[in-house]
Design a protein around this motif. Structure first.
Motif, mmCIF file in Angstrom:
data_model
loop_
_atom_site.group_PDB
_atom_site.id
_atom_site.type_symbol
_atom_site.label_atom_id
_atom_site.label_comp_id
_atom_site.label_asym_id
_atom_site.label_seq_id
_atom_site.Cartn_x
_atom_site.Cartn_y
_atom_site.Cartn_z
ATOM 1 N N UNK A 11 4.736 8.520 -2.026
ATOM 2 C CA UNK A 11 3.776 7.969 -1.078
ATOM 3 C C UNK A 11 3.961 8.501 0.335
ATOM 4 N N UNK A 12 5.147 9.042 0.645
ATOM 5 C CA UNK A 12 5.397 9.563 1.989
ATOM 6 C C UNK A 12 4.811 10.960 2.195
ATOM 7 N N UNK A 13 4.321 11.549 1.141
ATOM 8 C CA UNK A 13 3.718 12.872 1.257
ATOM 9 C C UNK A 13 2.480 12.809 2.151
ATOM 10 N N UNK A 42 0.770 -1.229 0.000
ATOM 11 C CA UNK A 42 0.000 0.000 0.000
ATOM 12 C C UNK A 42 0.802 1.280 0.000
ATOM 13 N N UNK A 43 2.125 1.176 -0.106
ATOM 14 C CA UNK A 43 2.918 2.388 0.037
ATOM 15 C C UNK A 43 3.911 2.647 -1.094
ATOM 16 N N UNK A 87 -2.858 7.395 1.737
ATOM 17 C CA UNK A 87 -3.634 6.249 1.263
ATOM 18 C C UNK A 87 -3.718 6.300 -0.252
ATOM 19 N N UNK A 88 -3.272 5.213 -0.893
ATOM 20 C CA UNK A 88 -3.344 5.154 -2.348
ATOM 21 C C UNK A 88 -4.715 4.655 -2.775
ATOM 22 N N UNK A 89 -4.997 4.830 -4.073
ATOM 23 C CA UNK A 89 -6.293 4.419 -4.571
ATOM 24 C C UNK A 89 -7.329 5.487 -4.281
#
Length: 269
Positions: free
Chosen positions: A95-97, A60-61, A102-104
């Motif tokens: 992704x750390x932003x 997820x990351x 949460x992706x998607x």
């Protein structure tokens, strides 16, 4: 499908914004697994999760490879009708932003710009894939997999390693209608055995496992064109009573009605 574990009750079919956490034979389970979210409520059994690393991040990351949408086709080898895309694709690589914690969600975007939801399931800890209810078929450049969407069945082409069979994920058996001393030598589950399995599910025995399942899967085998889980009775705490059940045996991977006998917990205990 599951009629004897009742700690969790699944809600309606997921929306595009909420991936499925796989505690995963599409039914209601008793479980100590946290963070459970709904499974598909289709009467069909999930066959596989389709998870190309260019579309779904790992845990997820993070993406192992550069993000890119996945083309969608009207049939195997047919015409492209659109693509599967992540709605916050700008988060790929960052992704750390704080804005990308949460992706998607993932959506099907047609060539005219309209978007529709697709079924997405969790097959590992924060590891997601498209849900497929059909066996994938071999193509010249990978596997064709049928996926479910608001627009009906569509197809994607991915490398073989992107298709994760449901049965390869199973680690406990759940609601099963036949017990086999050996593969091919099976009898219907008798009432006394069913009742004892239910008592395990209700927590009447102190299992060493954090799951409330009588049987753990130790392997798979095939006989007479049918597939079976090799199972062992769950261990109990020292000094605790032991369920009055066979220590080991085999369970067909499917019930007579086609439902899964095994399940898995994508997030563990």
């Amino acid at each position: 499908m599951n009629i004897w574990l009742t700690h969790f009750v699944l809600s309606s079919l997921i929306s595009v914004a909420h991936p499925i956490a796989a505690l995963a034979n599409g039914a209601s389970f008793g479980s100590v697994a946290p963070d459970t979210v709904p499974q598909p409520r289709s009467s069909k059994a999930v066959i596989s999760f389709v998870s190309p690393p260019t579309l779904f991040p790992i845990e997820g990351f993070a993406f192992k490879t550069a993000y890119r949408p996945l083309p969608v086709y009207d049939r195997p080898g047919g015409s492209s009708v659109g693509e599967l895309t992540m709605t916050n694709a700008n988060c790929a690589g960052v992704e750390d932003s704080p804005a990308c914690h949460q992706v998607g969600p993932w959506v099907l975007q047609f060539t005219n710009g309209t978007q529709y939801s697709v079924e997405v399931g969790e097959y590992g800890y924060s590891a997601y894939g498209l849900v497929s209810y059909s066996q994938s078929t071999l193509g010249p450049n990978g596997l064709w997999s049928e996926i479910s969407s608001e627009m009906g069945p569509l197809w994607v082409l991915t490398p073989a390693e992107a298709v994760i069979p449901y049965e390869s994920l199973v680690h406990v058996v759940d609601n099963f209608d036949r017990w086999c001393d050996q593969p091919g030598s099976c009898t219907p589950v008798q009432q006394d055995m069913r009742a004892e399995v239910r008592r395990v599910a209700e927590g009447q025995y102190k299992l060493l496992s954090c799951y409330l399942h009588a049987y753990e899967v130790t392997g798979m085998t095939t006989a007479d064109r049918a597939t079976y889980y090799r199972v062992n009775l769950a261990e109990v705490e020292p000094g605790s009573g032991v369920p009055h059940l066979p220590r080991s045996g085999f369970v067909p991977t499917r019930n007579l009605n086609g439902s899964h006998t095994g399940t898995f917990y994508s997030r563990g205990c």
